[in-house]
Write a protein that holds these residues in place. Structure first.
Motif, PDB file in Angstrom:
ATOM      1  N   THR A   1       0.832  -1.205   0.000  1.00 22.44           N
ATOM      2  CA  THR A   1       0.000   0.000   0.000  1.00 22.44           C
ATOM      3  C   THR A   1       0.864   1.252   0.000  1.00 22.44           C
ATOM      4  OG1 THR A   1      -0.143  -0.041   2.414  1.00 22.44           O
ATOM      5  CG2 THR A   1      -1.900  -1.150   1.182  1.00 22.44           C
ATOM      6  N   VAL A   2       0.299   2.329  -0.525  1.00 23.88           N
ATOM      7  CA  VAL A   2       1.023   3.595  -0.651  1.00 23.88           C
ATOM      8  C   VAL A   2       0.387   4.617   0.292  1.00 23.88           C
ATOM      9  CG1 VAL A   2       1.727   5.436  -2.218  1.00 23.88           C
ATOM     10  CG2 VAL A   2       1.524   3.084  -3.059  1.00 23.88           C
ATOM     11  N   PRO A   3       1.173   5.232   1.196  1.00 23.90           N
ATOM     12  CA  PRO A   3       0.604   6.241   2.097  1.00 23.90           C
ATOM     13  C   PRO A   3       0.230   7.503   1.330  1.00 23.90           C
ATOM     14  CG  PRO A   3       2.984   6.101   2.383  1.00 23.90           C
ATOM     15  CD  PRO A   3       2.604   4.989   1.471  1.00 23.90           C
ATOM     16  N   LYS A   4      -0.942   8.033   1.659  1.00 26.68           N
ATOM     17  CA  LYS A   4      -1.404   9.248   1.002  1.00 26.68           C
ATOM     18  C   LYS A   4      -1.729  10.292   2.070  1.00 26.68           C
ATOM     19  CE  LYS A   4      -1.442   7.478  -3.193  1.00 26.68           C
ATOM     20  NZ  LYS A   4      -0.608   8.000  -4.318  1.00 26.68           N
ATOM     21  N   VAL A   5      -1.237  11.505   1.848  1.00 25.43           N
ATOM     22  CA  VAL A   5      -1.518  12.629   2.747  1.00 25.43           C
ATOM     23  C   VAL A   5      -1.937  13.814   1.874  1.00 25.43           C
ATOM     24  CG1 VAL A   5       0.074  11.843   4.542  1.00 25.43           C
ATOM     25  CG2 VAL A   5       0.929  13.291   2.684  1.00 25.43           C
ATOM     26  N   ALA A   6      -2.121  14.952   2.489  1.00 22.32           N
ATOM     27  CA  ALA A   6      -2.505  16.147   1.745  1.00 22.32           C
ATOM     28  C   ALA A   6      -1.510  16.422   0.627  1.00 22.32           C
ATOM     29  CB  ALA A   6      -2.591  17.347   2.677  1.00 22.32           C
ATOM     30  N   ALA A   7      -2.022  16.762  -0.561  1.00 20.37           N
ATOM     31  CA  ALA A   7      -1.263  17.059  -1.775  1.00 20.37           C
ATOM     32  C   ALA A   7      -0.856  15.807  -2.538  1.00 20.37           C
ATOM     33  CB  ALA A   7      -0.032  17.911  -1.489  1.00 20.37           C
ATOM     34  N   SER A   8      -1.112  14.611  -2.002  1.00 15.89           N
ATOM     35  CA  SER A   8      -0.824  13.379  -2.736  1.00 15.89           C
ATOM     36  C   SER A   8      -1.882  13.165  -3.815  1.00 15.89           C
ATOM     37  CB  SER A   8      -0.809  12.175  -1.790  1.00 15.89           C
ATOM     38  OG  SER A   8       0.196  12.293  -0.813  1.00 15.89           O
ATOM     39  N   THR A   9      -1.470  12.538  -4.901  1.00 19.19           N
ATOM     40  CA  THR A   9      -2.426  12.216  -5.968  1.00 19.19           C
ATOM     41  C   THR A   9      -2.971  10.810  -5.774  1.00 19.19           C
ATOM     42  OG1 THR A   9      -0.625  11.424  -7.394  1.00 19.19           O
ATOM     43  CG2 THR A   9      -1.281  13.726  -7.625  1.00 19.19           C
TER      44      THR A   9
ATOM     45  N   VAL B   1      -8.942   2.659  -0.584  1.00 18.82           N
ATOM     46  CA  VAL B   1      -8.424   3.356   0.592  1.00 18.82           C
ATOM     47  C   VAL B   1      -8.559   2.452   1.811  1.00 18.82           C
ATOM     48  CG1 VAL B   1      -8.765   5.332   2.128  1.00 18.82           C
ATOM     49  CG2 VAL B   1      -8.969   5.617  -0.351  1.00 18.82           C
ATOM     50  N   SER B   2      -7.519   2.413   2.641  1.00 17.86           N
ATOM     51  CA  SER B   2      -7.567   1.629   3.878  1.00 17.86           C
ATOM     52  C   SER B   2      -6.827   2.382   4.984  1.00 17.86           C
ATOM     53  CB  SER B   2      -6.930   0.246   3.667  1.00 17.86           C
ATOM     54  OG  SER B   2      -5.560   0.367   3.313  1.00 17.86           O
ATOM     55  N   GLY B   3      -7.229   2.137   6.232  1.00 16.76           N
ATOM     56  CA  GLY B   3      -6.536   2.742   7.372  1.00 16.76           C
ATOM     57  C   GLY B   3      -6.823   4.204   7.590  1.00 16.76           C
ATOM     58  N   GLY B   4      -7.865   4.732   6.995  1.00 17.62           N
ATOM     59  CA  GLY B   4      -8.200   6.136   7.176  1.00 17.62           C
ATOM     60  C   GLY B   4      -9.135   6.595   6.072  1.00 17.62           C
ATOM     61  N   SER B   5      -9.520   7.839   6.121  1.00 18.15           N
ATOM     62  CA  SER B   5     -10.387   8.398   5.090  1.00 18.15           C
ATOM     63  C   SER B   5      -9.705   9.604   4.450  1.00 18.15           C
ATOM     64  CB  SER B   5     -11.742   8.807   5.679  1.00 18.15           C
ATOM     65  OG  SER B   5     -11.565   9.803   6.670  1.00 18.15           O
ATOM     66  N   LEU B   6     -10.128   9.918   3.228  1.00 16.20           N
ATOM     67  CA  LEU B   6      -9.515  11.005   2.479  1.00 16.20           C
ATOM     68  C   LEU B   6     -10.592  11.902   1.890  1.00 16.20           C
ATOM     69  CD1 LEU B   6      -6.854   8.983   0.405  1.00 16.20           C
ATOM     70  CD2 LEU B   6      -6.426  10.299   2.495  1.00 16.20           C
ATOM     71  N   ARG B   7     -10.255  13.179   1.842  1.00 13.04           N
ATOM     72  CA  ARG B   7     -11.061  14.106   1.054  1.00 13.04           C
ATOM     73  C   ARG B   7     -10.246  14.445  -0.192  1.00 13.04           C
ATOM     74  NH1 ARG B   7     -15.426  17.077   3.831  1.00 13.04           N
ATOM     75  NH2 ARG B   7     -15.706  16.085   5.892  1.00 13.04           N
ATOM     76  N   VAL B   8     -10.836  14.188  -1.336  1.00 12.84           N
ATOM     77  CA  VAL B   8     -10.095  14.286  -2.594  1.00 12.84           C
ATOM     78  C   VAL B   8     -10.754  15.317  -3.505  1.00 12.84           C
ATOM     79  CG1 VAL B   8      -9.345  13.016  -4.645  1.00 12.84           C
ATOM     80  CG2 VAL B   8      -9.382  11.879  -2.404  1.00 12.84           C
ATOM     81  N   ARG B   9      -9.923  16.215  -4.053  1.00  7.01           N
ATOM     82  CA  ARG B   9     -10.415  17.158  -5.054  1.00  7.01           C
ATOM     83  C   ARG B   9     -10.265  16.509  -6.429  1.00  7.01           C
ATOM     84  NH1 ARG B   9     -11.302  22.436  -4.629  1.00  7.01           N
ATOM     85  NH2 ARG B   9     -10.039  22.579  -2.740  1.00  7.01           N
ATOM     86  N   ILE B  10     -11.370  16.412  -7.167  1.00  7.93           N
ATOM     87  CA  ILE B  10     -11.372  15.737  -8.461  1.00  7.93           C
ATOM     88  C   ILE B  10     -10.552  16.536  -9.474  1.00  7.93           C
ATOM     89  CG2 ILE B  10     -12.798  14.864 -10.351  1.00  7.93           C
ATOM     90  CD1 ILE B  10     -13.097  13.367  -7.709  1.00  7.93           C
ATOM     91  N   ALA B  11      -9.596  15.852 -10.119  1.00 10.86           N
ATOM     92  CA  ALA B  11      -8.744  16.496 -11.117  1.00 10.86           C
ATOM     93  C   ALA B  11      -8.981  15.971 -12.521  1.00 10.86           C
ATOM     94  CB  ALA B  11      -7.268  16.301 -10.750  1.00 10.86           C
ATOM     95  N   ALA B  12      -9.577  14.797 -12.640  1.00  8.24           N
ATOM     96  CA  ALA B  12      -9.819  14.224 -13.969  1.00  8.24           C
ATOM     97  C   ALA B  12     -11.027  13.303 -13.889  1.00  8.24           C
ATOM     98  CB  ALA B  12      -8.594  13.455 -14.464  1.00  8.24           C
TER      99      ALA B  12
END
Length: 316
Positions: free
Chosen positions: A229-237, A244-255
């Motif tokens: 798995t790849v860790p994702k934080v703010a500014a990650s694509t 998604v696992s181990g947490g939740s994300l708010r994602v701004r749609i880019a495509a």
């Protein structure tokens, strides 16, 4: 195919429209109405019946210098089982040839049908004593080999379609769009670039975008092949279809739509399939030419031997 990816990524109410279209597109080929299981069953039964046909063939016995067991009716084994193989295994080619001739586009099915029908008619005439020819083993063997080839072809087609279906199935049906302090479940078709979506633990990312809030590990193995798995934080694509696992994300749609990475992968798969279709079209054109050449040269050869009085050689 562009339409398929366009719909599959949220431009239609059904996010899996591409999945359905890939199946529908395959229904207009020469294997329409058949499945891998149909050809598999036809091959194994035809193969089982071909073995005794070959074993009791006089030509094969002469070549291999053995004598098959003789009992009342044993001489009719090749004729009886060969006829069963012709109607059971060969029927799919005859139906295909009928469709090609109805469209005035003779191809591979017509070519195969011509071969097995002439061989069957000749063998049947020989069985009733009209000629001294015995090619039942060739009829059964040819049909069995052709059924095997079409079984393998159907399996390859099924696997290719399954690749697109599996990619289309990576997308969720809906997304949770953030509306101020609330979230609203919406179809993927309603997402727009710049929207913010909430991706909960265990859910799939609905579209390509950038993380604006939250931290989580994302399983991208279905896209990249990387099992870790790849860790994702703010500014990650993030990529559409990943989990998604181990947490939740708010994602701004880019495509969205055909601009996503998943859509690009689907286009590559579609291109590979299209190249196979072009090769198949070329093979069909070659088969059509070979059909006319075979009919013409066969007619001339038949006429030559027939007028010389050697009807057996004419049929062979």
């Amino acid at each position: 195919m562009d339409q398929m990816t366009h719909e599959a990524h949220g431009q239609a109410a059904d996010p899996h429209a591409g999945h359905k279209m890939s199946e529908a597109d395959g229904s207009h080929d020469r294997h329409a109405g058949h499945s891998v299981a149909v050809f598999r069953d036809k091959f194994w039964l035809s193969f089982g019946l071909t073995i005794p046909v070959v074993f009791w063939s006089m030509d094969v016995q002469h070549w291999l210098r053995y004598t098959a067991p003789v009992f009342p009716g044993s001489k009719f084994i090749p004729a009886i089982l060969g006829t069963v193989v012709f109607f059971y295994g060969g029927s799919v080619f005859i139906r295909g040839a009928w469709g090609e001739l109805a469209d005035r586009k003779p191809g591979m099915m017509t070519l195969i049908s011509l071969a097995i029908m002439v061989a069957f008619g000749t063998s049947l005439a020989a069985t009733f004593g009209l000629f001294e020819i015995e090619v039942w083993w060739e009829v059964a063997s040819l049909i069995t080999i052709m059924v095997l080839g079409h079984w393998l072809e159907m399996r390859a087609i099924s696997q290719a379609r399954g690749a697109l279906n599996a990619l289309a199935a990576l997308l969720p049906d809906t997304a949770e769009r953030v509306m101020g302090a609330d979230t609203q479940s919406v179809p993927l078709s309603e997402l727009r670039i710049g929207d913010i979506v909430l991706v909960r633990p265990g859910a799939r990312v609905p579209a390509d975008g950038t993380v604006v809030e939250g931290a989580a590990d994302v399983d991208e193995s279905m896209i990249t092949g990387e099992s870790k798995t790849v860790p994702k934080v703010a500014a990650s694509t993030v990529i559409a279809g990943t989990v998604v696992s181990g947490g939740s994300l708010r994602v701004r749609i880019a495509a969205i739509g055909d601009q996503t990475m998943l859509s690009g992968i689907m286009r590559l798969v579609a291109t590979a399939q299209a190249s196979g279709s072009r090769a198949q079209a070329l093979a069909d054109r070659a088969a059509a030419m070979l059909f006319y050449i075979a009919v013409g040269s066969g007619a001339m050869t038949f006429g030559y031997w027939w007028f010389l009085g050697d009807k057996a050689h004419a049929l062979m």
